[in-house]
Design a protein around this motif. Structure first.
Motif, mmCIF file in Angstrom:
data_model
loop_
_atom_site.group_PDB
_atom_site.id
_atom_site.type_symbol
_atom_site.label_atom_id
_atom_site.label_comp_id
_atom_site.label_asym_id
_atom_site.label_seq_id
_atom_site.Cartn_x
_atom_site.Cartn_y
_atom_site.Cartn_z
ATOM 1 N N TYR A 1 0.849 -1.182 0.000
ATOM 2 C CA TYR A 1 0.000 0.000 0.000
ATOM 3 C C TYR A 1 0.890 1.239 0.000
ATOM 4 O O TYR A 1 2.022 1.179 0.470
ATOM 5 C CB TYR A 1 -0.891 0.026 1.253
ATOM 6 C CG TYR A 1 -1.968 -1.019 1.267
ATOM 7 C CD1 TYR A 1 -3.225 -0.762 0.717
ATOM 8 C CD2 TYR A 1 -1.744 -2.274 1.824
ATOM 9 C CE1 TYR A 1 -4.228 -1.724 0.722
ATOM 10 C CE2 TYR A 1 -2.738 -3.245 1.830
ATOM 11 C CZ TYR A 1 -3.973 -2.959 1.276
ATOM 12 O OH TYR A 1 -4.967 -3.913 1.278
ATOM 13 N N PRO A 2 0.345 2.385 -0.466
ATOM 14 C CA PRO A 2 1.152 3.610 -0.470
ATOM 15 C C PRO A 2 1.407 4.171 0.931
ATOM 16 O O PRO A 2 2.363 4.908 1.137
ATOM 17 C CB PRO A 2 0.329 4.594 -1.314
ATOM 18 C CG PRO A 2 -1.077 4.064 -1.286
ATOM 19 C CD PRO A 2 -0.952 2.571 -1.120
ATOM 20 N N GLY A 3 0.555 3.809 1.892
ATOM 21 C CA GLY A 3 0.728 4.312 3.259
ATOM 22 C C GLY A 3 -0.161 3.555 4.224
ATOM 23 O O GLY A 3 -0.917 2.666 3.831
ATOM 24 N N PHE A 4 -0.078 3.947 5.494
ATOM 25 C CA PHE A 4 -0.776 3.202 6.549
ATOM 26 C C PHE A 4 -2.288 3.396 6.521
ATOM 27 O O PHE A 4 -3.031 2.473 6.853
ATOM 28 C CB PHE A 4 -0.215 3.569 7.922
ATOM 29 C CG PHE A 4 1.241 3.228 8.079
ATOM 30 C CD1 PHE A 4 1.726 1.982 7.714
ATOM 31 C CD2 PHE A 4 2.138 4.160 8.572
ATOM 32 C CE1 PHE A 4 3.067 1.667 7.847
ATOM 33 C CE2 PHE A 4 3.485 3.848 8.707
ATOM 34 C CZ PHE A 4 3.950 2.603 8.347
ATOM 35 N N ARG B 1 -9.395 2.014 14.568
ATOM 36 C CA ARG B 1 -8.586 2.398 13.416
ATOM 37 C C ARG B 1 -7.702 3.600 13.757
ATOM 38 O O ARG B 1 -6.508 3.616 13.444
ATOM 39 C CB ARG B 1 -9.493 2.729 12.232
ATOM 40 C CG ARG B 1 -8.732 3.164 10.994
ATOM 41 C CD ARG B 1 -9.695 3.738 9.935
ATOM 42 N NE ARG B 1 -8.988 4.147 8.744
ATOM 43 C CZ ARG B 1 -8.330 5.302 8.624
ATOM 44 N NH1 ARG B 1 -8.261 6.154 9.631
ATOM 45 N NH2 ARG B 1 -7.725 5.600 7.483
ATOM 46 N N ASP B 2 -8.282 4.627 14.378
ATOM 47 C CA ASP B 2 -7.514 5.831 14.689
ATOM 48 C C ASP B 2 -6.407 5.548 15.701
ATOM 49 O O ASP B 2 -5.298 6.077 15.580
ATOM 50 C CB ASP B 2 -8.432 6.943 15.212
ATOM 51 C CG ASP B 2 -9.323 7.512 14.101
ATOM 52 O OD1 ASP B 2 -9.020 7.295 12.907
ATOM 53 O OD2 ASP B 2 -10.325 8.169 14.435
ATOM 54 N N GLU B 3 -6.705 4.717 16.699
ATOM 55 C CA GLU B 3 -5.669 4.331 17.674
ATOM 56 C C GLU B 3 -4.535 3.589 16.970
ATOM 57 O O GLU B 3 -3.355 3.829 17.246
ATOM 58 C CB GLU B 3 -6.260 3.431 18.760
ATOM 59 C CG GLU B 3 -7.164 4.164 19.740
ATOM 60 C CD GLU B 3 -7.945 3.216 20.653
ATOM 61 O OE1 GLU B 3 -8.381 3.687 21.701
ATOM 62 O OE2 GLU B 3 -8.134 2.021 20.317
ATOM 63 N N GLN B 4 -4.901 2.694 16.055
ATOM 64 C CA GLN B 4 -3.877 1.933 15.340
ATOM 65 C C GLN B 4 -3.008 2.835 14.478
ATOM 66 O O GLN B 4 -1.791 2.676 14.443
ATOM 67 C CB GLN B 4 -4.522 0.858 14.472
ATOM 68 C CG GLN B 4 -5.105 -0.258 15.297
ATOM 69 C CD GLN B 4 -5.629 -1.360 14.426
ATOM 70 O OE1 GLN B 4 -4.912 -1.881 13.589
ATOM 71 N NE2 GLN B 4 -6.879 -1.733 14.618
ATOM 72 N N LEU B 5 -3.641 3.780 13.782
ATOM 73 C CA LEU B 5 -2.882 4.701 12.937
ATOM 74 C C LEU B 5 -1.882 5.482 13.788
ATOM 75 O O LEU B 5 -0.709 5.612 13.414
ATOM 76 C CB LEU B 5 -3.838 5.643 12.201
ATOM 77 C CG LEU B 5 -3.212 6.506 11.115
ATOM 78 C CD1 LEU B 5 -2.547 5.651 10.035
ATOM 79 C CD2 LEU B 5 -4.256 7.419 10.504
ATOM 80 N N ARG C 1 2.177 4.961 13.448
ATOM 81 C CA ARG C 1 3.005 6.131 13.120
ATOM 82 C C ARG C 1 3.968 6.485 14.244
ATOM 83 O O ARG C 1 4.970 7.164 13.998
ATOM 84 C CB ARG C 1 2.115 7.312 12.743
ATOM 85 C CG ARG C 1 1.513 7.095 11.362
ATOM 86 C CD ARG C 1 0.759 8.277 10.851
ATOM 87 N NE ARG C 1 0.478 8.123 9.432
ATOM 88 C CZ ARG C 1 -0.585 8.638 8.825
ATOM 89 N NH1 ARG C 1 -1.456 9.355 9.506
ATOM 90 N NH2 ARG C 1 -0.759 8.457 7.534
ATOM 91 N N ALA C 2 3.690 6.027 15.462
ATOM 92 C CA ALA C 2 4.647 6.215 16.557
ATOM 93 C C ALA C 2 5.855 5.292 16.357
ATOM 94 O O ALA C 2 6.974 5.630 16.737
ATOM 95 C CB ALA C 2 3.980 5.939 17.898
#
Length: 116
Positions: free
Chosen positions: A66-69, A87-91, A95-96
């Motif tokens: 994929y192009p990104g997360f 989903r937001d927590e995972q993103l 990214r951390a």
């Protein structure tokens, strides 16, 4: 290249290792580093909790780039990556671990199945 499976060893944080070992995490997320570019269906990944001897082995069922997360999470479904986080927590968590310059290399969704 022989027809035998290649075994790769990758480190995981304990909370993600536990999800893999329980069979709850079926998609592993990685940046497309050069050493992972040839990862293929049938390869074996030996996950290790960093700094320990605790391991579990999985078979690679599929690798999708994929192009990104964000695209990866939308394409694979967050519950396959981490059923304990939104989903937001995972993103935020991904990214951390991987800053934007790493994400720019591309994101790999590695579908895995427990061995043994």
């Amino acid at each position: 290249m022989s027809s035998t499976s290649r075994v790769r060893e990758l480190s995981l944080y304990p909370q993600y290792f536990d999800l893999v070992a329980a069979g709850a995490k079926t998609i592993e997320v990685r940046v497309k580093y050069p050493y992972l570019a040839e990862l293929a269906t049938g390869d074996v990944i030996r996950f290790r909790i960093k700094g320990t001897d605790e391991t579990c082995e999985v078979e690679v069922k599929r690798v999708t780039e994929y192009p990104g997360f964000e695209a990866l999470l939308d394409g694979e479904g967050p519950s396959n990556i981490n059923p304990t986080a939104t989903r937001d927590e995972q993103l935020t968590n991904i990214r951390a671990i991987y800053p934007s310059e790493k994400e720019a290399l591309g994101a790999l969704a590695i579908e895995i199945g427990l061995l043994g």
